[in-house]
Scaffold this motif. Structure first.
Motif, PDB file in Angstrom:
ATOM      1  N   GLN A 184      -9.084  25.090  21.436  1.00 26.08           N
ATOM      2  CA  GLN A 184      -9.297  25.220  23.684  1.00 26.08           C
ATOM      3  C   GLN A 184      -8.001  25.350  23.861  1.00 26.08           C
ATOM      4  O   GLN A 184      -7.217  26.191  24.392  1.00 26.08           O
ATOM      5  N   ARG A 185      -6.491  24.421  22.820  1.00 27.96           N
ATOM      6  CA  ARG A 185      -5.469  24.150  23.647  1.00 27.96           C
ATOM      7  C   ARG A 185      -4.942  25.743  22.383  1.00 27.96           C
ATOM      8  O   ARG A 185      -3.444  26.163  22.927  1.00 27.96           O
ATOM      9  N   LEU A 186      -5.423  26.249  21.660  1.00 28.79           N
ATOM     10  CA  LEU A 186      -4.640  27.459  20.954  1.00 28.79           C
ATOM     11  C   LEU A 186      -5.624  28.905  22.084  1.00 28.79           C
ATOM     12  O   LEU A 186      -4.358  28.994  21.784  1.00 28.79           O
ATOM     13  N   VAL A 187      -6.477  28.608  22.334  1.00 25.85           N
ATOM     14  CA  VAL A 187      -5.971  29.906  22.915  1.00 25.85           C
ATOM     15  C   VAL A 187      -5.395  29.982  23.984  1.00 25.85           C
ATOM     16  O   VAL A 187      -4.918  30.508  24.792  1.00 25.85           O
ATOM     17  N   GLN A 188      -5.690  28.305  25.108  1.00 24.61           N
ATOM     18  CA  GLN A 188      -4.596  28.686  26.275  1.00 24.61           C
ATOM     19  C   GLN A 188      -3.267  28.687  25.975  1.00 24.61           C
ATOM     20  O   GLN A 188      -2.344  29.602  26.366  1.00 24.61           O
ATOM     21  N   ALA A 189      -2.727  28.501  24.865  1.00 18.77           N
ATOM     22  CA  ALA A 189      -1.690  28.579  24.444  1.00 18.77           C
ATOM     23  C   ALA A 189      -0.910  30.231  24.623  1.00 18.77           C
ATOM     24  O   ALA A 189      -0.429  30.926  24.324  1.00 18.77           O
ATOM     25  N   TYR A 190      -1.979  30.738  23.342  1.00 18.75           N
ATOM     26  CA  TYR A 190      -1.939  32.261  23.773  1.00 18.75           C
ATOM     27  C   TYR A 190      -2.234  32.731  24.228  1.00 18.75           C
ATOM     28  O   TYR A 190      -1.683  33.818  24.959  1.00 18.75           O
ATOM     29  N   VAL A 191      -2.680  32.513  25.551  1.00 23.70           N
ATOM     30  CA  VAL A 191      -3.181  32.874  26.526  1.00 23.70           C
ATOM     31  C   VAL A 191      -1.273  32.515  27.736  1.00 23.70           C
ATOM     32  O   VAL A 191      -1.329  33.767  28.441  1.00 23.70           O
ATOM     33  N   VAL A 192      -0.841  31.871  27.199  1.00 20.22           N
ATOM     34  CA  VAL A 192       0.010  31.394  28.185  1.00 20.22           C
ATOM     35  C   VAL A 192       1.112  32.019  27.707  1.00 20.22           C
ATOM     36  O   VAL A 192       1.827  32.853  28.436  1.00 20.22           O
ATOM     37  N   GLU A 240      -4.825  39.528  22.341  1.00 16.94           N
ATOM     38  CA  GLU A 240      -5.799  39.591  21.302  1.00 16.94           C
ATOM     39  C   GLU A 240      -5.941  38.733  20.159  1.00 16.94           C
ATOM     40  O   GLU A 240      -6.851  38.227  19.720  1.00 16.94           O
ATOM     41  N   LYS A 241      -4.809  37.515  20.163  1.00 16.84           N
ATOM     42  CA  LYS A 241      -5.088  36.056  19.302  1.00 16.84           C
ATOM     43  C   LYS A 241      -5.582  34.922  20.088  1.00 16.84           C
ATOM     44  O   LYS A 241      -6.458  34.046  19.761  1.00 16.84           O
ATOM     45  N   ALA A 242      -5.683  35.689  21.973  1.00 19.60           N
ATOM     46  CA  ALA A 242      -6.638  34.007  22.022  1.00 19.60           C
ATOM     47  C   ALA A 242      -8.148  34.576  22.049  1.00 19.60           C
ATOM     48  O   ALA A 242      -8.954  33.640  21.641  1.00 19.60           O
ATOM     49  N   LYS A 243      -8.281  35.851  21.602  1.00 18.56           N
ATOM     50  CA  LYS A 243      -9.425  36.585  21.317  1.00 18.56           C
ATOM     51  C   LYS A 243      -9.974  36.119  20.007  1.00 18.56           C
ATOM     52  O   LYS A 243     -10.691  35.588  19.390  1.00 18.56           O
ATOM     53  N   GLN A 244      -9.165  36.187  18.889  1.00 17.90           N
ATOM     54  CA  GLN A 244      -9.091  35.427  17.544  1.00 17.90           C
ATOM     55  C   GLN A 244      -9.542  34.347  17.489  1.00 17.90           C
ATOM     56  O   GLN A 244     -10.551  34.182  16.841  1.00 17.90           O
TER      57      GLN A 244
END
Length: 390
Positions: A334-342, A347-351
């Motif tokens: 979850q933190r990784l997805v949020q980091a990519y979103v920030v 694209e990396k968030a989706k991956q």
């Protein structure tokens, strides 16, 4: 002027040597056909004898026909006139070729000299041509050449210094760490080499701040106390060592010196929330009310965009490397997805969301977190379309 006169004389001599044979006339010759009448008489006698043999039945019809044709062919060859072709046309063609050469050779020579031989053209030393060739060469070829040079001369500090960041960009972290270490040993210690060695060592160990990386960050922090990146990694090392209290204090100090819109601030808040479940990011951020220390203020004011970007990239890469090794951490995903979103990298968030679902497909307790990942990405996409920051 003398140079051009000499060139003109040399050109004239060269043209004379080339064109003169072409303009020389040749007397055409022909050879009349000659033959001996006795040869024809012999062949006629053979034909007569062949007809007699056929009449007596000594030779069969098909064989007689073949023999007749062979004798006729020989008679024609003897009687056919042979002549050598005349050279009148050849002489005319040679003259034309000579004239064309006389006109074009000087022009081509002059054009070539103006292009590559004029004294007024700027110099192009061999070293500059070599550098240009290196710049245009494929990256893999350059790496092979540098590695071959380093194999021949392991004490070439400049070579290690050049190839170290290339290894890092190619995610050859073990090689990058070794290259940075060799460059430091041979050329001496610099902040860039310390930072490169520390980052490569952390990435090579899947985001774990091992002792060599810790020592490098401590040295970097001593040399440049205003930089935020070494502070973060040293705090993360305390967290990984189980020194939660010290890690919380370190993260709070970073947040206390950060501006409200600092791009790396949400990541530190998430890290703090992960090790202090009873403390939300907002509460953690409220420590600013006590006022930042002098060192924290100095760090926030003097931090460059490059420092911020490198710190954020290092934090995200470290988390991604850890999850790649051990993906059984729903909050980590979850933190990784949020980091990519920030950072705006949807694209990396989706991956990352896809990888999280694959890693946690057997964990029913993570279902709610996994379902939130798509919602986080969808909200960020909507905000980006509207022009707002995610």
């Amino acid at each position: 002027m003398l140079l051009w006169i000499v060139c003109a004389v040399l050109t004239a001599v060269a043209l004379a040597a080339v064109v003169r044979p072409l303009l020389t006339s040749h007397t055409p010759t022909t050879t009349a056909a000659t033959h001996d009448p006795k040869d024809l008489a012999v062949y006629r006698d053979q034909l007569t004898e062949l007809e007699n043999d056929l009449a007596r039945g000594v030779i069969a019809g098909p064989e007689a026909e073949l023999s007749r044709r062979e004798i006729a062919r020989r008679m024609l060859r003897v009687a056919e006139p042979s002549a050598k072709p005349t050279l009148a046309n050849s002489n005319l063609l040679a003259a034309k070729v000579g004239l064309v050469l006389a006109a074009t050779v000087p022009l081509l020579t002059l054009a070539g000299y103006i292009t590559i031989g004029s004294p007024g053209l700027p110099a192009r030393p061999f070293t500059e041509r070599k550098v240009a060739d290196v710049k245009n060469a494929p990256l893999d070829d350059l790496i092979v050449k540098v590695e071959a040079q380093l194999a021949r001369n392991p004490d070439d500090g400049k070579g290690w210094d050049v190839i170290a960041p290339v290894y890092f960009r190619l995610e050859r972290f073990d090689d990058a760490a070794r290259a940075f270490q060799n460059a430091t040993r041979i050329l001496g210690e610099t902040t860039n080499r310390l930072e490169g060695f520390a980052e490569a060592t952390v990435m090579a160990n899947n985001g774990i701040v091992v002792e060599p990386a810790r020592a490098a960050y401590e040295r970097l922090n001593a040399l440049e106390p205003s930089r935020v990146e070494p502070k973060f990694w040293l705090t993360l090392a305390k967290e990984q060592d189980g020194k939660t209290t010290e890690a919380v204090a370190g993260y709070k100090a970073l947040l206390a010196g950060a501006e409200a819109d600092a791009p790396w601030r949400p990541l530190v808040e998430q890290r703090l929330a992960a090790i202090a479940p009873n403390m939300s990011p907002a509460v953690a951020s409220s420590s600013r009310a006590r006022g930042p220390g002098a060192d924290d203020v100095k760090a926030a004011e003097s931090m460059t965009d490059t420092d911020r970007n490198r710190m954020i990239s290092g934090m995200i890469d470290g988390l991604a490397a850890r999850l790649k090794k051990d993906g059984n951490d729903a909050q980590g995903w979850q933190r990784l997805v949020q980091a990519y979103v920030v950072t705006g990298d949807l694209e990396k968030a989706k991956q990352a969301s896809t990888d999280a679902k694959a890693a946690l497909k057997a964990d029913t307790s993570a279902a709610s977190i996994l379902s939130d990942l798509d919602a986080i990405i969808a909200r960020a996409a909507t905000q980006l379309k509207s022009g707002a920051k995610p």
